[in-house]
Design an enzyme around this catalytic site. Sequence first.
Site, PDB file in Angstrom:
ATOM      1  N   ASP A  53      -7.610  -5.914   3.215  1.00 46.39           N
ATOM      2  CA  ASP A  53      -6.832  -4.688   3.429  1.00 46.39           C
ATOM      3  C   ASP A  53      -7.113  -4.153   4.828  1.00 46.39           C
ATOM      4  O   ASP A  53      -8.259  -3.889   5.182  1.00 46.39           O
ATOM      5  CB  ASP A  53      -7.238  -3.652   2.380  1.00 46.39           C
ATOM      6  CG  ASP A  53      -6.498  -2.330   2.519  1.00 46.39           C
ATOM      7  OD1 ASP A  53      -5.555  -2.247   3.328  1.00 46.39           O
ATOM      8  OD2 ASP A  53      -6.866  -1.380   1.802  1.00 46.39           O
ATOM      9  N   GLY A  54      -6.040  -3.998   5.608  1.00 42.08           N
ATOM     10  CA  GLY A  54      -6.175  -3.364   6.922  1.00 42.08           C
ATOM     11  C   GLY A  54      -5.521  -4.137   8.037  1.00 42.08           C
ATOM     12  O   GLY A  54      -5.936  -5.254   8.352  1.00 42.08           O
ATOM     13  N   GLY A  55      -4.449  -3.581   8.591  1.00 45.90           N
ATOM     14  CA  GLY A  55      -3.796  -4.216   9.737  1.00 45.90           C
ATOM     15  C   GLY A  55      -3.102  -5.514   9.408  1.00 45.90           C
ATOM     16  O   GLY A  55      -2.960  -6.392  10.274  1.00 45.90           O
TER      17      GLY A  55
ATOM     18  N   HIS B 218      -7.826   1.993  -5.252  1.00 39.96           N
ATOM     19  CA  HIS B 218      -8.937   1.827  -4.303  1.00 39.96           C
ATOM     20  C   HIS B 218      -9.573   3.195  -4.047  1.00 39.96           C
ATOM     21  O   HIS B 218      -8.999   4.040  -3.352  1.00 39.96           O
ATOM     22  CB  HIS B 218      -8.373   1.216  -3.018  1.00 39.96           C
ATOM     23  CG  HIS B 218      -9.370   1.044  -1.924  1.00 39.96           C
ATOM     24  ND1 HIS B 218      -8.989   0.767  -0.624  1.00 39.96           N
ATOM     25  CD2 HIS B 218     -10.730   1.081  -1.915  1.00 39.96           C
ATOM     26  CE1 HIS B 218     -10.066   0.655   0.133  1.00 39.96           C
ATOM     27  NE2 HIS B 218     -11.131   0.855  -0.630  1.00 39.96           N
TER      28      HIS B 218
ATOM     29  N   GLY C 266       0.718  -2.142   4.287  1.00 39.37           N
ATOM     30  CA  GLY C 266       1.436  -0.880   4.198  1.00 39.37           C
ATOM     31  C   GLY C 266       2.467  -0.731   5.294  1.00 39.37           C
ATOM     32  O   GLY C 266       3.668  -0.865   5.067  1.00 39.37           O
ATOM     33  N   SER C 267       2.007  -0.476   6.493  1.00 42.63           N
ATOM     34  CA  SER C 267       2.904  -0.237   7.626  1.00 42.63           C
ATOM     35  C   SER C 267       3.878  -1.385   7.824  1.00 42.63           C
ATOM     36  O   SER C 267       5.075  -1.172   8.051  1.00 42.63           O
ATOM     37  CB  SER C 267       2.082  -0.011   8.899  1.00 42.63           C
ATOM     38  OG  SER C 267       1.227   1.097   8.756  1.00 42.63           O
TER      39      SER C 267
ATOM     40  N   ASP D  34      -4.439   4.024  -2.464  1.00 42.43           N
ATOM     41  CA  ASP D  34      -5.652   4.505  -1.796  1.00 42.43           C
ATOM     42  C   ASP D  34      -5.950   5.942  -2.182  1.00 42.43           C
ATOM     43  O   ASP D  34      -5.098   6.827  -2.045  1.00 42.43           O
ATOM     44  CB  ASP D  34      -5.496   4.419  -0.279  1.00 42.43           C
ATOM     45  CG  ASP D  34      -5.521   2.981   0.216  1.00 42.43           C
ATOM     46  OD1 ASP D  34      -6.459   2.250  -0.152  1.00 42.43           O
ATOM     47  OD2 ASP D  34      -4.606   2.593   0.963  1.00 42.43           O
TER      48      ASP D  34
ATOM     49  N   MET E   7     -11.832   5.491  -2.284  1.00 44.66           N
ATOM     50  CA  MET E   7     -12.629   5.750  -1.080  1.00 44.66           C
ATOM     51  C   MET E   7     -13.201   7.157  -1.223  1.00 44.66           C
ATOM     52  O   MET E   7     -12.798   8.092  -0.527  1.00 44.66           O
ATOM     53  CB  MET E   7     -11.756   5.601   0.171  1.00 44.66           C
ATOM     54  CG  MET E   7     -11.421   4.156   0.485  1.00 44.66           C
ATOM     55  SD  MET E   7     -10.256   3.983   1.856  1.00 44.66           S
ATOM     56  CE  MET E   7      -8.722   3.983   0.933  1.00 44.66           C
TER      57      MET E   7
ATOM     58  N   SER F 267       0.837  -1.195   0.000  1.00 41.54           N
ATOM     59  CA  SER F 267       0.000   0.000   0.000  1.00 41.54           C
ATOM     60  C   SER F 267       0.873   1.246   0.000  1.00 41.54           C
ATOM     61  O   SER F 267       1.621   1.498   0.948  1.00 41.54           O
ATOM     62  CB  SER F 267      -0.913   0.018   1.227  1.00 41.54           C
ATOM     63  OG  SER F 267      -1.609   1.242   1.296  1.00 41.54           O
TER      64      SER F 267
ATOM     65  N   GLY G 275      -2.142   2.154   9.379  1.00 49.97           N
ATOM     66  CA  GLY G 275      -1.626   1.781  10.693  1.00 49.97           C
ATOM     67  C   GLY G 275      -2.642   1.317  11.708  1.00 49.97           C
ATOM     68  O   GLY G 275      -2.329   1.210  12.895  1.00 49.97           O
TER      69      GLY G 275
ATOM     70  N   HIS H  86      -1.015  -1.136  -4.407  1.00 49.01           N
ATOM     71  CA  HIS H  86      -2.330  -0.711  -3.930  1.00 49.01           C
ATOM     72  C   HIS H  86      -2.279   0.786  -3.653  1.00 49.01           C
ATOM     73  O   HIS H  86      -1.459   1.260  -2.868  1.00 49.01           O
ATOM     74  CB  HIS H  86      -2.702  -1.467  -2.653  1.00 49.01           C
ATOM     75  CG  HIS H  86      -4.101  -1.247  -2.208  1.00 49.01           C
ATOM     76  ND1 HIS H  86      -5.167  -1.960  -2.718  1.00 49.01           N
ATOM     77  CD2 HIS H  86      -4.630  -0.386  -1.297  1.00 49.01           C
ATOM     78  CE1 HIS H  86      -6.281  -1.560  -2.144  1.00 49.01           C
ATOM     79  NE2 HIS H  86      -5.982  -0.599  -1.280  1.00 49.01           N
TER      80      HIS H  86
ATOM     81  N   MET I 173     -12.538  -4.985   3.716  1.00 44.13           N
ATOM     82  CA  MET I 173     -11.763  -4.153   4.633  1.00 44.13           C
ATOM     83  C   MET I 173     -11.747  -4.776   6.020  1.00 44.13           C
ATOM     84  O   MET I 173     -12.793  -5.145   6.560  1.00 44.13           O
ATOM     85  CB  MET I 173     -12.351  -2.743   4.705  1.00 44.13           C
ATOM     86  CG  MET I 173     -12.326  -1.968   3.397  1.00 44.13           C
ATOM     87  SD  MET I 173     -10.644  -1.666   2.791  1.00 44.13           S
ATOM     88  CE  MET I 173      -9.954  -0.669   4.143  1.00 44.13           C
TER      89      MET I 173
ATOM     90  N   PHE J 165      -7.364   5.690   7.311  1.00 42.16           N
ATOM     91  CA  PHE J 165      -6.038   5.941   7.856  1.00 42.16           C
ATOM     92  C   PHE J 165      -5.203   4.662   7.850  1.00 42.16           C
ATOM     93  O   PHE J 165      -5.733   3.569   8.055  1.00 42.16           O
ATOM     94  CB  PHE J 165      -6.114   6.477   9.295  1.00 42.16           C
ATOM     95  CG  PHE J 165      -6.803   7.805   9.398  1.00 42.16           C
ATOM     96  CD1 PHE J 165      -6.095   8.989   9.229  1.00 42.16           C
ATOM     97  CD2 PHE J 165      -8.167   7.873   9.646  1.00 42.16           C
ATOM     98  CE1 PHE J 165      -6.741  10.213   9.310  1.00 42.16           C
ATOM     99  CE2 PHE J 165      -8.815   9.094   9.734  1.00 42.16           C
ATOM    100  CZ  PHE J 165      -8.100  10.262   9.561  1.00 42.16           C
TER     101      PHE J 165
ATOM    102  N   MET K 240      -8.544   8.988  -1.343  1.00 42.53           N
ATOM    103  CA  MET K 240      -9.530   9.443  -0.356  1.00 42.53           C
ATOM    104  C   MET K 240      -9.911  10.889  -0.637  1.00 42.53           C
ATOM    105  O   MET K 240      -9.049  11.713  -0.974  1.00 42.53           O
ATOM    106  CB  MET K 240      -8.959   9.320   1.056  1.00 42.53           C
ATOM    107  CG  MET K 240      -8.417   7.946   1.395  1.00 42.53           C
ATOM    108  SD  MET K 240      -7.743   7.881   3.074  1.00 42.53           S
ATOM    109  CE  MET K 240      -6.886   6.303   3.035  1.00 42.53           C
TER     110      MET K 240
END
Length: 216
Positions: free
Chosen positions: A174-176, A65, A196-197, A34, A67, A7, A144, A32, A136, A142, A36
């Site tokens: 996607d997420g965490g 993606h 990402g993170s 994002d 959003m 990401s 992280g 990926h 998701m 956001f 927004m």
Amino acid sequence: MIRIAPSLLSADFSRLGEQIDVLEKCNPDLFHIDVMDGHFVPNITIGPVVIRSIRNCTKIPFDVHLMISHPNRFIKSFADAGSDIITVHAEAKHNLDETIKLIKEYNVKAGVAINPDTPLSTIEKVLNRIDLLLIMTVHPGFAGQKFIHDVVPKIKNARNIIDTEGLKLDLEVDGGINLKTGKIAVDAGANILVAGSFIFKGNVKENIEQLRKVGK
């Protein structure tokens, strides 16, 4: 085969081209990206101009993606900028059927994303017309955030539907995502992991290689 989509939201935007070059040498499957708008989610990121500017930096497919509240207003701009996949949210203000049709008119793969609280039943009727389902595992907006484990049954259910009906689409999460939660997502049925993170902290190549192995 598990596919990895770093990401770019977690990249250093002051040297984005350089970071894309580093990532490309690590053989990711997708980038990926994002987008927004500050309305659909409480944050603002990038638009078609930035995507167009980095398109020449890599041949890796762009998994874009959106959003944003009114995605159908911007499909052409993102398609023209070099998107390979455009994913829109089921919760956005649009006719989902029309938006999917519009994406495909520009010869771009179509994806649909659903938030953690959105039931799978909301988008079951379009699964046979899309190329990617993005579930998701955080509330979008956001980077992280922590993986929401309550979403795992939804991933399993989606995989069951895809396999039972013989659908040809990717199941992305996607997420965490890290090594632990990535394995949970893959075991539940995901075949694309957005991270990402986790990827950008430490050795990028090693992190991507380790993440790819969670499905073995």
